[in-house]
Motif scaffolding. Structure first.
Motif, PDB file in Angstrom:
ATOM      1  N   LYS A 150       0.828  -1.217   0.000  1.00 58.60           N
ATOM      2  CA  LYS A 150       0.000   0.000   0.000  1.00 58.60           C
ATOM      3  C   LYS A 150       0.860   1.265   0.000  1.00 58.60           C
ATOM      4  N   MET A 151       2.035   1.210   0.618  1.00 60.61           N
ATOM      5  CA  MET A 151       2.922   2.373   0.623  1.00 60.61           C
ATOM      6  C   MET A 151       3.503   2.618  -0.759  1.00 60.61           C
ATOM      7  N   GLY A 152       3.668   1.578  -1.521  1.00 60.63           N
ATOM      8  CA  GLY A 152       4.163   1.719  -2.882  1.00 60.63           C
ATOM      9  C   GLY A 152       5.675   1.721  -2.958  1.00 60.63           C
ATOM     10  N   PRO A 153       6.186   1.663  -4.167  1.00 56.33           N
ATOM     11  CA  PRO A 153       7.636   1.592  -4.347  1.00 56.33           C
ATOM     12  C   PRO A 153       8.359   2.900  -4.016  1.00 56.33           C
ATOM     13  N   ASP A 154       7.655   4.017  -3.983  1.00 57.37           N
ATOM     14  CA  ASP A 154       8.286   5.303  -3.708  1.00 57.37           C
ATOM     15  C   ASP A 154       8.749   5.451  -2.266  1.00 57.37           C
ATOM     16  N   ILE A 155       8.359   4.530  -1.384  1.00 56.24           N
ATOM     17  CA  ILE A 155       8.756   4.630   0.010  1.00 56.24           C
ATOM     18  C   ILE A 155      10.275   4.547   0.132  1.00 56.24           C
ATOM     19  N   MET A 156      10.939   3.863  -0.794  1.00 57.91           N
ATOM     20  CA  MET A 156      12.397   3.729  -0.729  1.00 57.91           C
ATOM     21  C   MET A 156      13.113   4.978  -1.271  1.00 57.91           C
TER      22      MET A 156
END
Length: 54
Positions: A44-50
């Motif tokens: 749910k946070m998506g790949p942009d969290i990194m």
């Protein structure tokens, strides 16, 4: 006040084995739920969290 010689329930070896099996099954299901919730949260946070600024 009287004291009981028998404290608690005495299980037969077969009952103890079944109880241990159920306990292990419940622990596995609980662990699977924890992993599932973790994975769902990360998805749910998506790949942009990194790529966020620290």
């Amino acid at each position: 006040m009287t004291k009981k010689a028998d404290k608690g329930v005495k299980l037969t070896p077969e009952q103890a084995k079944k109880r241990r099996g159920r306990s292990i099954a419940i622990a596995c299901v609980l662990g699977a739920l924890v992993v599932l919730f973790y994975v769902v949260t990360i998805v749910k946070m998506g790949p942009d969290i990194m790529n966020r600024a620290l």
